[in-house]
Design a protein around this motif. Structure first.
Motif, PDB file in Angstrom:
ATOM      1  N   SER A 296       1.042  -0.969   0.171  1.00 46.89           N
ATOM      2  CA  SER A 296      -0.247  -0.082   0.207  1.00 46.89           C
ATOM      3  C   SER A 296       0.963   1.640  -0.008  1.00 46.89           C
ATOM      4  N   GLU A 297       2.400   0.960   0.655  1.00 49.37           N
ATOM      5  CA  GLU A 297       3.092   2.782   0.908  1.00 49.37           C
ATOM      6  C   GLU A 297       3.154   2.726  -0.552  1.00 49.37           C
ATOM      7  N   GLN A 298       3.687   1.608  -1.621  1.00 52.84           N
ATOM      8  CA  GLN A 298       4.567   2.182  -3.246  1.00 52.84           C
ATOM      9  C   GLN A 298       3.153   2.771  -3.783  1.00 52.84           C
ATOM     10  N   ILE A 299       1.834   1.491  -3.594  1.00 45.92           N
ATOM     11  CA  ILE A 299       0.173   2.341  -3.923  1.00 45.92           C
ATOM     12  C   ILE A 299       0.509   4.111  -4.042  1.00 45.92           C
ATOM     13  N   GLY A 300       0.718   4.604  -2.530  1.00 45.50           N
ATOM     14  CA  GLY A 300       0.361   6.133  -2.290  1.00 45.50           C
ATOM     15  C   GLY A 300       1.814   6.424  -2.741  1.00 45.50           C
ATOM     16  N   ARG A 301       2.633   6.418  -2.917  1.00 42.07           N
ATOM     17  CA  ARG A 301       4.014   6.832  -3.364  1.00 42.07           C
ATOM     18  C   ARG A 301       3.946   7.365  -5.086  1.00 42.07           C
ATOM     19  N   ALA A 302       3.305   6.558  -6.109  1.00 40.61           N
ATOM     20  CA  ALA A 302       3.028   6.337  -7.102  1.00 40.61           C
ATOM     21  C   ALA A 302       1.476   6.557  -7.155  1.00 40.61           C
ATOM     22  N   VAL A 303       0.717   7.024  -6.427  1.00 36.33           N
ATOM     23  CA  VAL A 303      -0.713   8.316  -6.693  1.00 36.33           C
ATOM     24  C   VAL A 303       0.335   9.169  -6.741  1.00 36.33           C
ATOM     25  N   ARG A 304       1.291   9.441  -5.402  1.00 34.26           N
ATOM     26  CA  ARG A 304       1.274  11.263  -5.190  1.00 34.26           C
ATOM     27  C   ARG A 304       2.024  11.177  -6.722  1.00 34.26           C
TER      28      ARG A 304
END
Length: 256
Positions: A201-209
């Motif tokens: 979930s952290e990677q998804i969050g960073r990618a979205v940001r």
């Protein structure tokens, strides 16, 4: 219909300031007590003779038939009354069953009383202190009953209010959960990434940001800015490679 419903109808019909109404009134108190009436009402207007009315409440056919088997049991209280009534829903009392000294009220589902047979005027005995004491005892109990009823009604009102608040909160949270699930499903459909099954979930969050802050999803000017930054980066890369001609020649030899 319940006895409590008939009592409500009696309260509506025999109410203040004309009447004082008491329930379960005995012919006396203490060891002298013998029988009681389901209700007694005293008229408070001298112009109407200050009459005393007694009532038997019957809510079932079987209850009424038991009364008919022993009609004399009402005599200890009836002796002080100017009129005597039975109050019952429709169908409890059949034609021809009413004792000649009784009147009849029909308790209706609307909460009102309908006079079916007028109670004849009786020749009552003078009331004694024992009967007065019995009525006063029920007057005190009536106050307690009213207080209990008021408290019970307030508790019920508060409980209903709490239930309504809880129901609204559950509905709001359910709606928000449904909207969140729909949003996740839409993101998964567009991105091809199953968020609910991918633990990063952290990677998804960073990618979205990164995407959101890059300006890619903004206006035409934002996208044009991304293009210019990309061109500048490519130009810097070309300049850096130009500093290594030997490495570039050797790379060409290897490629050939």
């Amino acid at each position: 219909m319940k006895t409590a419903d008939v009592r409500v109808a009696l309260r509506s019909r025999f109410c203040s300031p004309e009447w004082a109404l008491f329930f379960e009134v005995g012919d006396a108190t203490g060891v002298q007590h013998n029988r009681w009436a389901d209700a007694v009402a005293i008229n408070l207007y001298p112009s109407r003779g200050l009459e005393i009315h007694g009532f038997e409440i019957k809510v079932s056919r079987s209850d009424w038939l038991r009364e008919l088997k022993n009609p004399a049991k009402s005599a200890p209280v009836q002796q002080f009354c100017d009129r005597w009534w039975v109050v019952a829903p429709d169908g409890v009392i059949l034609d021809g069953e009413l004792p000649p000294t009784w009147g009849r009220y029909e308790a209706q589902a609307s909460g009102k009383l309908r006079q079916v047979v007028a109670a004849p005027k009786l020749e009552p005995n003078e009331i004694n202190r024992a009967f007065v004491a019995a009525m006063l005892r029920r007057a005190s109990a009536t106050d307690e009953d009213l207080v209990k009823a008021a408290v019970s009604a307030e508790i019920q009102r508060l409980r209903q209010a709490d239930e309504q608040r809880v129901a609204k909160e559950i509905d709001a949270r359910t709606r928000r959960f449904k909207e969140t699930q729909e949003a996740i499903a839409e993101i998964e459909a567009i991105s091809g990434v199953e968020i609910s099954h991918w633990g990063k979930s952290e990677q998804i969050g960073r990618a979205v940001r990164a995407v959101l802050t890059s300006g890619v999803l903004e206006t035409w000017g934002g996208i044009e800015g991304v293009k210019k930054r990309a061109a500048a980066i490519l130009a810097q890369c070309d300049e850096a490679l130009a500093l290594f001609p030997a490495a570039e020649a050797k790379a060409d030899e290897c490629n050939t």
